[in-house]
Design a protein around this motif. Structure first.
Motif, mmCIF file in Angstrom:
data_model
loop_
_atom_site.group_PDB
_atom_site.id
_atom_site.type_symbol
_atom_site.label_atom_id
_atom_site.label_comp_id
_atom_site.label_asym_id
_atom_site.label_seq_id
_atom_site.Cartn_x
_atom_site.Cartn_y
_atom_site.Cartn_z
ATOM 1 N N ASN A 144 0.815 92.660 41.358
ATOM 2 C CA ASN A 144 2.141 92.331 40.831
ATOM 3 C C ASN A 144 2.763 91.199 41.626
ATOM 4 O O ASN A 144 3.242 91.428 42.737
ATOM 5 N N PRO A 145 2.823 89.976 41.062
ATOM 6 C CA PRO A 145 2.225 89.537 39.795
ATOM 7 C C PRO A 145 0.699 89.539 39.894
ATOM 8 O O PRO A 145 0.140 89.459 40.980
ATOM 9 N N TRP A 152 3.517 90.642 35.236
ATOM 10 C CA TRP A 152 4.162 91.525 36.213
ATOM 11 C C TRP A 152 4.665 92.787 35.518
ATOM 12 O O TRP A 152 4.685 92.866 34.295
ATOM 13 N N GLU A 184 0.635 92.369 46.451
ATOM 14 C CA GLU A 184 1.753 91.425 46.239
ATOM 15 C C GLU A 184 1.425 90.047 46.805
ATOM 16 O O GLU A 184 2.245 89.416 47.468
ATOM 17 N N GLY A 200 4.072 87.767 45.700
ATOM 18 C CA GLY A 200 5.427 88.323 45.709
ATOM 19 C C GLY A 200 6.485 87.323 46.137
ATOM 20 O O GLY A 200 7.613 87.341 45.626
ATOM 21 N N VAL A 224 8.339 85.230 43.436
ATOM 22 C CA VAL A 224 9.161 85.878 42.404
ATOM 23 C C VAL A 224 10.635 85.623 42.713
ATOM 24 O O VAL A 224 11.088 85.838 43.837
ATOM 25 N N THR A 225 11.373 85.157 41.711
ATOM 26 C CA THR A 225 12.771 84.788 41.941
ATOM 27 C C THR A 225 13.757 85.843 41.440
ATOM 28 O O THR A 225 14.901 85.859 41.874
ATOM 29 N N ASP A 226 13.349 86.721 40.535
ATOM 30 C CA ASP A 226 14.254 87.712 39.962
ATOM 31 C C ASP A 226 14.680 88.726 41.040
ATOM 32 O O ASP A 226 13.837 89.438 41.587
ATOM 33 N N ALA A 284 13.450 92.287 40.713
ATOM 34 C CA ALA A 284 12.000 92.538 40.651
ATOM 35 C C ALA A 284 11.583 93.623 41.639
ATOM 36 O O ALA A 284 12.222 93.826 42.676
ATOM 37 N N ARG A 301 9.041 78.352 47.122
ATOM 38 C CA ARG A 301 9.448 79.050 45.901
ATOM 39 C C ARG A 301 10.205 78.087 44.979
ATOM 40 O O ARG A 301 9.942 78.030 43.778
ATOM 41 N N GLU A 345 9.113 76.809 41.274
ATOM 42 C CA GLU A 345 9.963 77.027 40.102
ATOM 43 C C GLU A 345 10.107 75.718 39.314
ATOM 44 O O GLU A 345 9.948 75.696 38.088
ATOM 45 N N ARG A 404 4.855 84.836 36.800
ATOM 46 C CA ARG A 404 5.750 84.808 37.953
ATOM 47 C C ARG A 404 5.028 84.316 39.202
ATOM 48 O O ARG A 404 5.582 84.362 40.290
#
Ligand code: PLP
Length: 378
Positions: free
Chosen positions: A168-169, A176, A199, A202, A205-207, A210, A284, A288, A309
């Motif tokens: 994950n992702p 994810w 991860e 991991g 990941v921006t959320d 999450a 990150r 993005e 992600r």
């Protein structure tokens, strides 16, 4: 003559070796191209954390003779850096020669003939490799929208199930699952089944909502969270990753760990990189922006990718992807075919620097154009 394959353990006889991304030097040797862009192994296009580089230089300067000694087998300095950054006590941490090593430690510690391990279709290729080498049976659970079908994976558990691998992702799909889905999964899985939450991506990941393995780890004594310094921290070549789990599981993993599995420069670099939050944030943000650049570029070419992600996109080429992969090589662009993941029409493309992405997108446009012309005249 002896057929040594027959001498190998049954699990090993049927293994197909992992297929790495093509190295830049290899393509240079083969085609003599002046410019090559490698977007094939989900490496950090910024390279290593500058703090890691400085730490390596300082260590070599201060005590070059240390290279002649074995590294600290307990990895004190790195574990201490992980403790300062994330709060985990050293007896919760297992260091690995890459997180790949951690995955193999789990397999060696918990799996053997007669055992089952579960992983998802299109999941990271190291899971079946690590499982099958032990003689255990790998149970591959069908994917849902290319991602993990967690309820189906929980339902696949039998009394023989010892380990479940989750990414994950996930690589190579970028898919994810949400925290609520994971919690429902953990509630459904028997408490003695070891769950590995990988991860590796991991940090990208921006959320803020999450799932974060470290935030839920203390609720599950059977959970192992695996992380790596190879992706967001930019230390792929040094081979260093780690697992965090209960002290009981950590003790077991360390019984099968090679005493000196992480080299001294990797320990020094990783200890410096793990505290370099500024670099991780920069990586990150770059990722993005690069993902948006790719999504727009792909859309302009009439292509789509599996929602991701990670620091890569798994792109549906709408036809057999291998000839396109080869044509891109001739353009100096290395991406990753994923037919071995059951995705013969997809290419996995790592997100690079803005100019690398532009170079690769332009090459992809030319390659698609040529393929279309060839298709029309064929
Ligand atoms: C890259 C990757 C890893 C391991 O990388 P290491 O370099 O061995 O740390 C683990 N899991 C997934 C899903 C990956 O993509």
């Amino acid at each position: 003559m002896t057929d040594f394959l027959q001498q190998a353990r049954p699990g090993v006889q049927h293994l197909a070796p992992y297929q790495p991304g093509k190295p830049i030097e290899e393509l240079q040797r083969e085609l003599g191209l002046s410019k090559i862009v490698k977007l094939a192994s989900n490496e950090n296009p910024l390279g290593p954390s500058p703090k890691a580089l400085a730490a390596i230089h300082a260590a070599l300067q201060a005590s070059p003779a240390e290279l002649g000694r074995y590294p600290d087998g307990n990895g004190f300095v790195l574990k201490d850096a992980i403790r300062r950054q994330f709060g985990w006590a050293p007896d919760r941490i297992t260091l690995g020669n890459g997180s790949n090593d951690v995955l193999e430690l789990v397999a060696r510690a918990f799996l053997g003939e007669g055992d089952d391990a579960i992983y998802a279709r299109h999941a990271f290729a190291v899971y079946p490799l690590a499982v099958q080498a032990t003689g255990a049976r790998g149970i591959e659970v069908a994917a849902k929208d290319y991602g993990h079908d967690l309820p189906a994976m929980a339902a696949a558990v039998t009394p023989a199930t010892k380990v479940i691998f989750l990414a994950n992702p996930n690589n190579p799909t970028g898919t994810w699952f949400e925290r609520s889905e994971f919690e429902a999964f953990m509630a459904a899985v028997p408490a003695q089944v070891v769950v590995v939450l990988d991860e590796a991506y991991g940090e990208f990941v921006t959320d803020p909502q999450a799932l974060d393995g470290f935030a839920v780890l203390d609720r599950y004594p059977n959970l192992i969270v695996s992380r790596t310094l190879a992706k967001a921290y930019g230390l792929a070549s040094l081979r260093v990753g780690y697992a965090v789990a209960s002290a009981a599981i950590t003790n077991i993993l360390n019984r099968v760990r090679q005493p000196f599995n992480v080299n001294s420069l990797a320990l020094v670099a990783a200890a410096a990189a793990i505290g370099d939050s500024e670099f991780v944030a920069r990586s990150r943000d770059l990722n993005e922006a690069g993902r948006q650049q790719w999504l727009q570029g792909l859309q302009a070419l009439g292509l789509s990718a599996i929602p991701s992600r990670g620091n890569f996109l798994c792109v549906d080429m709408g036809r057999s992807a291998l000839p396109l992969f080869q044509a891109l090589l001739r353009e100096g662009v290395i991406v990753r075919p994923v037919a071995n993941y059951g995705l013969p029409n997809h290419l996995r493309i790592s997100i690079g620097l803005a100019d690398e992405n532009a170079f690769a997108l332009a090459a992809l446009a030319r390659v698609l154009q040529a393929a279309t012309v060839a298709g029309a005249t064929a």
